[in-house]
Design an enzyme around this catalytic site. Structure first.
Site, PDB file in Angstrom:
ATOM      1  N   HIS A   1       0.836  -1.199   0.000  1.00 28.32           N
ATOM      2  CA  HIS A   1       0.000   0.000   0.000  1.00 28.32           C
ATOM      3  C   HIS A   1       0.873   1.253   0.000  1.00 28.32           C
ATOM      4  O   HIS A   1       1.968   1.258   0.576  1.00 28.32           O
ATOM      5  CB  HIS A   1      -0.914   0.033   1.230  1.00 28.32           C
ATOM      6  CG  HIS A   1      -1.703  -1.217   1.436  1.00 28.32           C
ATOM      7  ND1 HIS A   1      -2.582  -1.706   0.492  1.00 28.32           N
ATOM      8  CD2 HIS A   1      -1.752  -2.082   2.482  1.00 28.32           C
ATOM      9  CE1 HIS A   1      -3.136  -2.816   0.950  1.00 28.32           C
ATOM     10  NE2 HIS A   1      -2.645  -3.066   2.152  1.00 28.32           N
TER      11      HIS A   1
ATOM     12  N   GLU B   1      -1.915  -0.029   8.259  1.00 29.42           N
ATOM     13  CA  GLU B   1      -2.920  -0.916   8.833  1.00 29.42           C
ATOM     14  C   GLU B   1      -2.322  -1.775   9.938  1.00 29.42           C
ATOM     15  O   GLU B   1      -1.098  -1.865  10.097  1.00 29.42           O
ATOM     16  CB  GLU B   1      -3.506  -1.821   7.746  1.00 29.42           C
ATOM     17  CG  GLU B   1      -2.493  -2.785   7.151  1.00 29.42           C
ATOM     18  CD  GLU B   1      -3.027  -3.570   5.957  1.00 29.42           C
ATOM     19  OE1 GLU B   1      -3.999  -3.122   5.327  1.00 29.42           O
ATOM     20  OE2 GLU B   1      -2.446  -4.632   5.655  1.00 29.42           O
TER      21      GLU B   1
ATOM     22  N   HIS C   1       3.140  -7.641   1.945  1.00 30.70           N
ATOM     23  CA  HIS C   1       2.468  -8.518   2.898  1.00 30.70           C
ATOM     24  C   HIS C   1       1.366  -9.320   2.222  1.00 30.70           C
ATOM     25  O   HIS C   1       0.911  -8.995   1.124  1.00 30.70           O
ATOM     26  CB  HIS C   1       1.872  -7.709   4.055  1.00 30.70           C
ATOM     27  CG  HIS C   1       0.850  -6.702   3.611  1.00 30.70           C
ATOM     28  ND1 HIS C   1       1.158  -5.484   3.079  1.00 30.70           N
ATOM     29  CD2 HIS C   1      -0.512  -6.754   3.621  1.00 30.70           C
ATOM     30  CE1 HIS C   1       0.062  -4.822   2.778  1.00 30.70           C
ATOM     31  NE2 HIS C   1      -0.975  -5.576   3.102  1.00 30.70           N
TER      32      HIS C   1
ATOM     33  N   ARG D   1      -1.460  -4.986  -6.059  1.00 27.34           N
ATOM     34  CA  ARG D   1      -1.127  -6.412  -6.048  1.00 27.34           C
ATOM     35  C   ARG D   1       0.200  -6.640  -6.761  1.00 27.34           C
ATOM     36  O   ARG D   1       0.369  -6.246  -7.917  1.00 27.34           O
ATOM     37  CB  ARG D   1      -2.227  -7.233  -6.728  1.00 27.34           C
ATOM     38  CG  ARG D   1      -3.547  -7.243  -5.983  1.00 27.34           C
ATOM     39  CD  ARG D   1      -4.551  -8.187  -6.630  1.00 27.34           C
ATOM     40  NE  ARG D   1      -5.866  -8.048  -6.009  1.00 27.34           N
ATOM     41  CZ  ARG D   1      -6.774  -7.168  -6.397  1.00 27.34           C
ATOM     42  NH1 ARG D   1      -6.526  -6.370  -7.424  1.00 27.34           N
ATOM     43  NH2 ARG D   1      -7.924  -7.089  -5.770  1.00 27.34           N
TER      44      ARG D   1
END
Length: 310
Positions: free
Chosen positions: A92, A111, A169, A189
């Site tokens: 991200h 996150e 991740h 992705r």
């Protein structure tokens, strides 16, 4: 004074999803968005309005001084995820990168995961092997050897994993978890386990290479090190706390809202002139202007997770 806003979850089917989040146990629900700007409020004077609409109307009364520091929009997104297969290996952007690549009004995505259930040996990918360079990562993506560079981490119920923007991740199969993040769903992705690329699941190799931080590593709080009443994790965007199994007293004190999600049992939230009962996987947003409130189990033990802006 405002009372808590109970919000209805939005369930999203995913190719990697399981059945623990579907009340009927039939659909492969990968994500339940339990606190998000698009969630509808259930009950009370704002019944049927979205959390985003309520935020624009109530502003700092709902968000608090810290919650409104970034503007009058709800700043967090809380999800529950049920993985029966590997999610894509992804990364991200941070705030600056998101604004540059996706638009000036876009936010990055930092996150944290809190593991609720984990099959024996369940793993995640969290970071790359030490010494991996951006050039080595680009070569591995082209040659299909990315997994050789991945750092695998075994996780257990109660573990908390903080993932900064730029960290490569992926969630593995056998996991049910809670996720709190900035109010952004920008995902690039890198690798999707040889699933066919489609308009719904494209790869984002070029964007990934622009935002990846090859040296980034997760911050892990093992279940054994978590103290009730102390944050499980905290950063500039959010703090996450766990309460239960016993009663607890909490106080927003106009600093930040509390996004409360029950993850075990049934909990009763009670404040000055109000009472809200939440079952497992149900959520409510306690406004920042609320005074001290108590949370306790209805019929015994419970567990709840509380997200706020620190």
């Amino acid at each position: 004074m405002l009372t808590p806003l109970r919000v209805a979850p939005v369930l999203r089917e995913r190719v990697w999803g399981g059945r623990r989040l579907d009340p009927a146990g039939v659909r492969t629900i990968g994500e339940a968005w339990v606190v998000h700007v698009a969630n509808r409020i259930v009950g009370g004077p704002l019944d049927g309005r979205t959390l985003g609409e309520a935020t624009r109307e109530l502003g700092e009364r709902l968000l608090g001084r810290r919650g409104a520091a970034g503007g009058v929009r709800f700043p967090l997104l809380v999800k529950l995820l049920d993985a029966s297969d590997w999610l894509s290996v992804q990364v991200h952007p941070d705030d600056e990168q998101a604004a540059r690549l996706e638009g000036a009004d876009q936010l990055g995505k930092t996150e944290a995961w809190h593991i609720l259930e984990a099959a024996p040996g369940a793993r995640v990918i969290a970071g790359l092997r030490p010494g991996t360079t951006r050039e080595a990562l680009a070569r591995a993506i082209r040659e299909g050897t990315l997994l050789e560079l991945a750092r695998y981490l075994e996780v257990r119920p109660g573990d908390t994993v903080f993932n900064r923007a730029g960290l490569v991740h992926a969630l593995g199969p056998g996991l049910l978890l809670y996720e709190v993040q900035q109010s952004s769903d920008i995902t690039y992705r890198v690798w999707d386990w040889n699933r066919p690329a489609s308009p719904e699941r494209p790869l984002h190799v070029e964007q990934s290479l622009q935002v990846v931080c090859p040296e980034a590593q997760p911050e892990v709080t093992p279940a054994s090190a978590a103290d009730d009443g102390a944050p499980l994790t905290s950063c500039r965007y959010f703090a996450l706390e766990r309460v239960g199994p016993g009663p607890a007293a909490l106080a927003p004190r106009r600093r930040s809202f509390h996004a409360v999600t029950v993850v075990e049992g049934t909990a009763v939230l009670q404040g000055d002139g109000w009472r809200e009962e939440l079952g497992r996987f149900e959520s409510a947003v306690v406004p920042a202007e609320a005074d001290v409130y108590r949370i306790a189990g209805r019929d015994g033990a419970y567990r709840a997770l509380v997200a706020r802006v620190p």
